[in-house]
Design an enzyme around this catalytic site. Structure first.
Site, mmCIF file in Angstrom:
data_model
loop_
_atom_site.group_PDB
_atom_site.id
_atom_site.type_symbol
_atom_site.label_atom_id
_atom_site.label_comp_id
_atom_site.label_asym_id
_atom_site.label_seq_id
_atom_site.Cartn_x
_atom_site.Cartn_y
_atom_site.Cartn_z
ATOM 1 N N GLY A 262 0.856 -1.178 0.000
ATOM 2 C CA GLY A 262 0.000 0.000 0.000
ATOM 3 C C GLY A 262 0.889 1.224 0.000
ATOM 4 O O GLY A 262 2.078 1.136 -0.329
ATOM 5 N N CYS B 220 -0.845 2.468 -9.092
ATOM 6 C CA CYS B 220 -0.723 1.606 -7.929
ATOM 7 C C CYS B 220 -1.989 0.785 -7.761
ATOM 8 O O CYS B 220 -3.082 1.341 -7.675
ATOM 9 C CB CYS B 220 -0.463 2.425 -6.677
ATOM 10 S SG CYS B 220 -0.241 1.366 -5.256
HETATM 11 C C1 LIG Z 1 7.634 -3.719 -2.087
HETATM 12 C C2 LIG Z 1 7.264 -2.878 -3.267
HETATM 13 C C3 LIG Z 1 6.772 -1.587 -3.070
HETATM 14 C C4 LIG Z 1 6.432 -0.785 -4.150
HETATM 15 N N1 LIG Z 1 5.969 0.483 -3.934
HETATM 16 C C5 LIG Z 1 5.692 1.288 -4.994
HETATM 17 C C6 LIG Z 1 5.302 2.641 -4.805
HETATM 18 O O1 LIG Z 1 5.199 3.142 -3.679
HETATM 19 N N2 LIG Z 1 5.045 3.395 -5.906
HETATM 20 C C7 LIG Z 1 5.176 2.909 -7.176
HETATM 21 O O2 LIG Z 1 4.951 3.653 -8.132
HETATM 22 N N3 LIG Z 1 5.564 1.630 -7.389
HETATM 23 C C8 LIG Z 1 5.820 0.818 -6.327
HETATM 24 N N4 LIG Z 1 6.240 -0.478 -6.553
HETATM 25 C C9 LIG Z 1 6.374 -0.967 -7.928
HETATM 26 C C10 LIG Z 1 7.816 -0.832 -8.418
HETATM 27 O O3 LIG Z 1 8.198 0.532 -8.454
HETATM 28 C C11 LIG Z 1 7.981 -1.441 -9.816
HETATM 29 O O4 LIG Z 1 7.139 -0.740 -10.705
HETATM 30 C C12 LIG Z 1 7.607 -2.906 -9.857
HETATM 31 O O5 LIG Z 1 8.028 -3.561 -8.697
HETATM 32 C C13 LIG Z 1 8.167 -3.622 -11.076
HETATM 33 O O6 LIG Z 1 9.557 -3.617 -11.093
HETATM 34 P P1 LIG Z 1 10.459 -4.839 -10.526
HETATM 35 O O7 LIG Z 1 9.945 -6.089 -11.142
HETATM 36 O O8 LIG Z 1 11.856 -4.480 -10.931
HETATM 37 O O9 LIG Z 1 10.275 -4.837 -9.064
HETATM 38 C C14 LIG Z 1 6.574 -1.292 -5.470
HETATM 39 C C15 LIG Z 1 7.070 -2.587 -5.663
HETATM 40 C C16 LIG Z 1 7.428 -3.377 -4.587
HETATM 41 C C17 LIG Z 1 7.954 -4.752 -4.839
#
Ligand SMILES: Cc1cc2nc3c(=O)[nH]c(=O)nc-3n(C[C@H](O)[C@H](O)[C@H](O)COP(=O)(O)O)c2cc1C
Ligand SMILES: Cc1cc2nc3c(=O)[nH]c(=O)nc-3n(C[C@H](O)[C@H](O)[C@H](O)COP(=O)(O)OP(=O)(O)OC[C@H]3O[C@@H](n4cnc5c(N)ncnc54)[C@H](O)[C@@H]3O)c2cc1C
Ligand code: FES
Lengths: 271, 314
Positions: free
Chosen positions: B70, B127
């Protein structure tokens, strides 16, 4: 925090020295690690990368408290319970295997200058987390009382280690009923009437936390507890490891990996 | 010497590697010098103070993870007082990330954080946790347009629209973001997902549903980057499942000007550094003098347009 003076966290490959059963479902893992990663405060933990085992993947790292360490011998040890797929994969590690770990992580126990008598009390594998604190207290010449609780005599762990650090190691078990909260409270009260206690340290058990919140509150004695929560990053970035704490009249969420894993007993909430 | 510089509009990044929002904080400075990164991207904040979702907030699925963190947020003043000053110590562009329940809410928070030290604002319209049933503005072109247009009218700071894979209208949403005045697209956020524990019958996340991230997301998001790059002129920042330098090169070939790394940092906190040295070596070995020369070089000439632009039915 000044960015230049940050405490370093290392991601290092270690080599398995041994990985032996100490009881049915507990194992003792000894690793050879680069000494730069071994400036450890008791209560700190490492994040372990589980090997793939029989096709089962443990993607996230697993947090594990440091059980023993020696910078001189370049050695770090963990005591762990076989719980689910990650710890089972770790249990399959063999001598000479390479094993990747990240740490040291989190904030450990604090022994204040004025502590002369401390009590460690824990159940089961919680004792692993308190063990290095026992070593440090011993080195500092602090009078140490250790109360070890377990299901049965066979499940008591690290008794030899604690006996080498303290002549007051008390064991209680479920089998003979001595580990009941009623009995533990009696035991602690007796202890406090025969000597002074400057601080309590515990780990892991909800019932012991409840008891110590009462005892510490009534007697105005500080206490510290190491807590657990599921983790992803382990270094404070993802906010998955939060737990609620009572600070004054407010409930505040804190990250176990970063603000903890060691917290004040007065702030920790039973679960 | 390989030139790793890349431009996101007027912002010059020393290299194309930056962390993904929510997977990064100044705590990573305990692992390596974060001034080596192309940019710093903060966790999404909201104007109102929020506590985030129930635990468990993460679980793992194969080589991926689900999260339902969240948006725990301490609000705007805390951000300005406690987060922003930390990043002013670095010579690296700093990107804020914001979310809000309405277009007006987005405009309000963007206005408040359009302050020195914030080099761009990522508009997290993707999100999956913040709204009921994971609905997000970036699922539809109309709601995307409304938010970005409103934010554009209130701030001169560059705005990056963060898209979602949870849509059947990737192309339309990308165009809407550009038409409304976004300076770049971040492609993309997590895929809405869930998991059930077959022993307890309980969903493994406290919030029931959450976002999937990690290597499984990569080919899906790569496809989105490719689709977007065909229809927009603004720079694209690829994000999803990137774990090594090969992934980065792939994203650049598909049309990304830079990339964000998220989940991989949880598994290997040094991964962004290894990726940096990996892309340097790749460029040297392949006689690429400027990494930006590779942007969009995917060789798709023999692929009929109809297939290239096909949208999957979700
Ligand atoms: C624990 C966690 C928290 C995240 N929090 C946010 C956030 O606050 N805002 C956002 O835009 N994306 C958030 N994301 C998404 C990441 O920025 C990213 O778009 C997504 O994880 C895909 O990239 P990855 O596969 O390299 O993790 C979050 C992802 C994870 C795993
Ligand atoms: C700071 C800290 C120190 C710890 N020290 C020790 C120790 O010294 N010895 C020991 O035996 N155990 C310790 N634990 C608990 C240990 O991390 C878990 O038993 C282990 O992660 C279980 O993994 P698994 O794959 O076997 O279980 P699974 O149930 O399959 O794990 C599924 C997921 O839940 C997480 N998880 C499950 N139980 C726990 C738990 N109690 N705490 C945190 N995450 C959990 C896992 O990491 C994994 O992400 C500690 C936990 C923390 C947070
Ligand atoms: S595990 Fe990521 S913040 Fe604690």
């Amino acid at each position: 925090m000044d960015n230049k003076s940050r405490i370093k966290i290392y991601e290092v490959d270690t080599e398995v020295i041994s990985n032996n059963y100490i009881s049915n479902d507990y194992k003792h893992l000894v690793l050879r690690a680069p000494s730069r990663a071994l400036d450890i405060v008791p209560g700190q933990f490492f994040h372990l990368q589980c090997p793939t085992f029989e096709g089962s993947i443990s993607f996230l790292r697993r947090p594990m408290s440091v059980y023993q360490f020696s910078k001189k011998e370049k050695q770090i040890e963990f005591l762990y319970k076989l719980h689910g797929k990650g710890t089972r994969a770790i249990s399959n590690l063999k001598k000479n295997n390479i094993f990747n770990i990240v740490g040291p992580l989190g904030k450990g126990f604090v022994i204040e200058e004025n502590y002369k008598n401390i009590v460690l009390i824990a159940r089961g594998v919680g004792l692993a987390t308190l063990a290095p604190l026992g070593n440090l207290a011993f080195e500092k010449g602090i009078n140490l009382t250790v109360i070890c609780s377990a299901r049965s005599k066979e499940h008591l762990m690290s008794i030899d280690l604690f006996n080498s650090l303290s002549n007051k190691v008390i064991t209680v078990t479920d089998n003979d009923g001595s580990s009941s909260m009623f009995n533990l409270e009696l035991l602690i009260n007796n202890l406090m009437s025969s000597q002074s206690v400057d601080a309590f340290f515990t780990c892991g058990s909800n019932r012991i936390l409840k008891l110590l919140k009462k005892v510490c509150g009534l007697n105005n004695i500080p206490g510290q507890i190491a807590l657990e929560q599921q983790m992803a990053c382990g270094i404070g970035m993802c906010f998955c490891c939060v737990r609620p704490f009572e600070i004054g009249d407010k409930i505040i969420q804190k990250r176990v990996c970063n603000e903890g894993p060691v917290f004040r007993i007065s702030e920790a909430l039973p679960w | 010497m390989v030139d790793l510089k890349t431009n996101i509009g007027d912002i010059i990044l020393k290299n194309p590697i930056m962390p993904a929002s929510g997977t990064f904080s100044e705590d990573l400075a305990s692992v390596f010098d974060i001034d080596l990164l192309g940019a710093h991207v903060a966790k999404t904040i909201t104007a109102e103070i929020r506590s985030g979702n129930a635990t468990p907030r993460v679980s793992e699925s194969g080589y991926n993870m689900l999260n339902s963190i969240g948006i725990p947020s301490k609000g705007i003043e805390d951000f300005k007082k406690n987060i922003l000053p930390i990043y002013k110590e670095y010579n690296t562009p700093f990107i804020a990330s914001v979310s809000a329940p309405s277009a007006d809410g987005f405009a309000y928070i963007c206005d408040k954080i359009s302050v020195p030290g914030v080099d761009a604002i990522e508009i997290n319209i993707s999100c999956p946790n913040i709204e009921d049933d994971g609905k997000a503005f970036a699922m539809r072109p109309n709601s995307t347009f409304k938010v970005i247009e409103k934010v554009r009218s209130i701030t001169n700071i560059p705005i990056w629209a963060k898209l979602t894979p949870n849509t059947g209208e990737t192309i339309e949403v990308a165009k809407a973001a550009q038409d409304a005045g976004a300076n770049a697209l971040v492609v993309a956020n997590t895929i809405l997902a869930m998991q059930i524990d077959i022993k307890t019958y309980k969903p493994s996340l406290g919030n029931i549903m959450g976002g999937l991230s990690g290597p499984g997301l990569k080919p899906i998001v790569l496809r989105m980057v490719y689709q977007c790059s065909k229809v927009v002129d603004i720079p694209i920042i690829g994000c999803g499942g990137i774990s090594n330098f090969e992934d980065v090169i792939e994203f650049i070939l598909a049309g990304s000007s830079a990339v964000q790394v998220g989940t991989a940092t949880f598994i290997n906190p040094n991964v962004m550094l290894s990726i940096l040295s990996g892309i340097k070596d790749y460029c040297e070995e392949n006689k690429v003098s400027k990494i930006s020369d590779l942007i969009g070089l995917v060789d798709d000439k023999n692929t009929p347009d109809t297939v290239a632009l096909m949208e999957i039915d979700i």
